[in-house]
Design a protein around this motif. Structure first.
Motif, mmCIF file in Angstrom:
data_model
loop_
_atom_site.group_PDB
_atom_site.id
_atom_site.type_symbol
_atom_site.label_atom_id
_atom_site.label_comp_id
_atom_site.label_asym_id
_atom_site.label_seq_id
_atom_site.Cartn_x
_atom_site.Cartn_y
_atom_site.Cartn_z
ATOM 1 N N GLY A 274 -6.928 -3.059 5.062
ATOM 2 C CA GLY A 274 -7.543 -2.508 3.855
ATOM 3 C C GLY A 274 -8.172 -1.144 4.056
ATOM 4 O O GLY A 274 -8.977 -0.709 3.245
ATOM 5 N N VAL B 18 -8.086 3.199 5.307
ATOM 6 C CA VAL B 18 -7.515 4.452 4.810
ATOM 7 C C VAL B 18 -7.292 5.428 5.966
ATOM 8 O O VAL B 18 -7.987 5.393 6.974
ATOM 9 N N LYS C 242 -10.867 7.711 -4.680
ATOM 10 C CA LYS C 242 -11.041 6.289 -4.949
ATOM 11 C C LYS C 242 -10.723 5.396 -3.750
ATOM 12 O O LYS C 242 -11.433 4.420 -3.493
ATOM 13 N N ASN C 243 -9.651 5.701 -3.019
ATOM 14 C CA ASN C 243 -9.305 4.859 -1.865
ATOM 15 C C ASN C 243 -10.387 4.911 -0.799
ATOM 16 O O ASN C 243 -10.793 3.874 -0.263
ATOM 17 N N GLU D 252 -3.387 8.960 -11.798
ATOM 18 C CA GLU D 252 -4.177 7.889 -11.163
ATOM 19 C C GLU D 252 -3.913 7.830 -9.656
ATOM 20 O O GLU D 252 -4.808 7.506 -8.877
ATOM 21 N N ASP D 253 -2.697 8.173 -9.215
ATOM 22 C CA ASP D 253 -2.402 8.237 -7.784
ATOM 23 C C ASP D 253 -3.201 9.358 -7.123
ATOM 24 O O ASP D 253 -3.737 9.190 -6.028
ATOM 25 N N ILE E 195 0.117 3.442 -1.482
ATOM 26 C CA ILE E 195 -0.736 4.459 -2.094
ATOM 27 C C ILE E 195 -2.228 4.152 -1.942
ATOM 28 O O ILE E 195 -3.062 5.060 -1.880
ATOM 29 N N ASP E 196 -2.597 2.883 -1.832
ATOM 30 C CA ASP E 196 -4.010 2.502 -1.768
ATOM 31 C C ASP E 196 -4.676 2.792 -0.422
ATOM 32 O O ASP E 196 -5.872 2.552 -0.269
ATOM 33 N N HIS E 197 -3.923 3.314 0.521
ATOM 34 C CA HIS E 197 -4.473 3.519 1.867
ATOM 35 C C HIS E 197 -4.426 4.976 2.313
ATOM 36 O O HIS E 197 -4.699 5.272 3.474
ATOM 37 N N ARG F 65 -13.553 3.065 -1.946
ATOM 38 C CA ARG F 65 -13.391 1.606 -1.850
ATOM 39 C C ARG F 65 -13.583 1.136 -0.405
ATOM 40 O O ARG F 65 -14.389 0.242 -0.141
ATOM 41 N N ARG G 22 -6.708 8.313 -6.627
ATOM 42 C CA ARG G 22 -6.830 7.400 -5.482
ATOM 43 C C ARG G 22 -6.906 8.193 -4.182
ATOM 44 O O ARG G 22 -7.750 7.924 -3.327
#
Length: 194
Positions: free
Chosen positions: A98, A100, A184-185, A176-177, A135-137, A188, A180
């Motif tokens: 989880g 980055v 945002k990533n 939105e990407d 993309i979330d990392h 988080r 992130r």
């Protein structure tokens, strides 16, 4: 220092020290003192920055640190082979936890020493990190305050970031990407650690 607000530590830089191996040393791993330091950090919910660790130290630190893995600034070896960059196995391990990886704007680690790097080259690293981790990392890890090996043409200061976002948008990244990657990533992952 902790009482004054200190909340993040990278246990090594490029050189090896009493805590572990840096990227200029391919063999030294996490030392007993390094493990003790990481456990001290964990007990206080501080950020252990995995940037600058060599591979043995990275893997051994991963066994000690729980929760999201934070690499403040680094790139993909598949795009630019360098001990300072991360191979796909490491990238997948960060994503699995989880965490980055902040894409790094130092010319040497984007295209290699002596080669002229451009915004498109940095975007190639983003593409690879997204492919390897999702993309979330992927985060922003410019290191504008610490680059000593040369800057990317067109990305010399924070004022140039709109051109970087425009290049990613041209490649199909949605608004939105970009959010992130921009914050945002990282927000988080860091909030989960802290």
């Amino acid at each position: 220092w902790y009482e004054l607000g200190w909340r993040s530590l990278g246990i090594v830089w490029n050189l090896t020290n009493p805590l572990g191996g840096g990227t200029q040393d391919p063999t030294t791993g996490l030392t007993p003192l390094g493990e003790k330091m990481l456990r001290w950090i964990q007990a206080r919910r501080m950020i252990a920055d995995f940037a600058h660790m060599n591979r043995p130290t990275f893997w051994e630190a991963l066994e000690v640190v729980s929760g999201p893995v934070h690499v403040s600034h680094g790139n993909g070896c598949a795009v630019c082979p360098s001990p300072r960059n991360y191979d796909d196995e490491q990238l997948r391990a960060v994503a699995k936890r989880g965490g980055v990886v902040g894409v790094f704007f130092a010319n040497t680690y984007v295209v290699g020493r002596g080669n002229p790097g451009r915004i498109t080259d940095v975007a190639n690293h983003v593409d690879h990190l997204v492919k390897a981790m999702g993309i979330d990392h992927v985060a922003l890890g410019t290191d504008f305050g610490g680059i000593i090996t040369g800057l990317i043409e067109g990305l010399e200061t924070v004022e140039a970031l709109p051109a970087f976002w425009a290049e990613l948008a041209k490649r199909g990244y949605a608004a939105e990407d970009l959010e992130r990657i921009a914050w945002k990533n990282a927000a988080r992952a860091l909030s989960q650690i802290l």
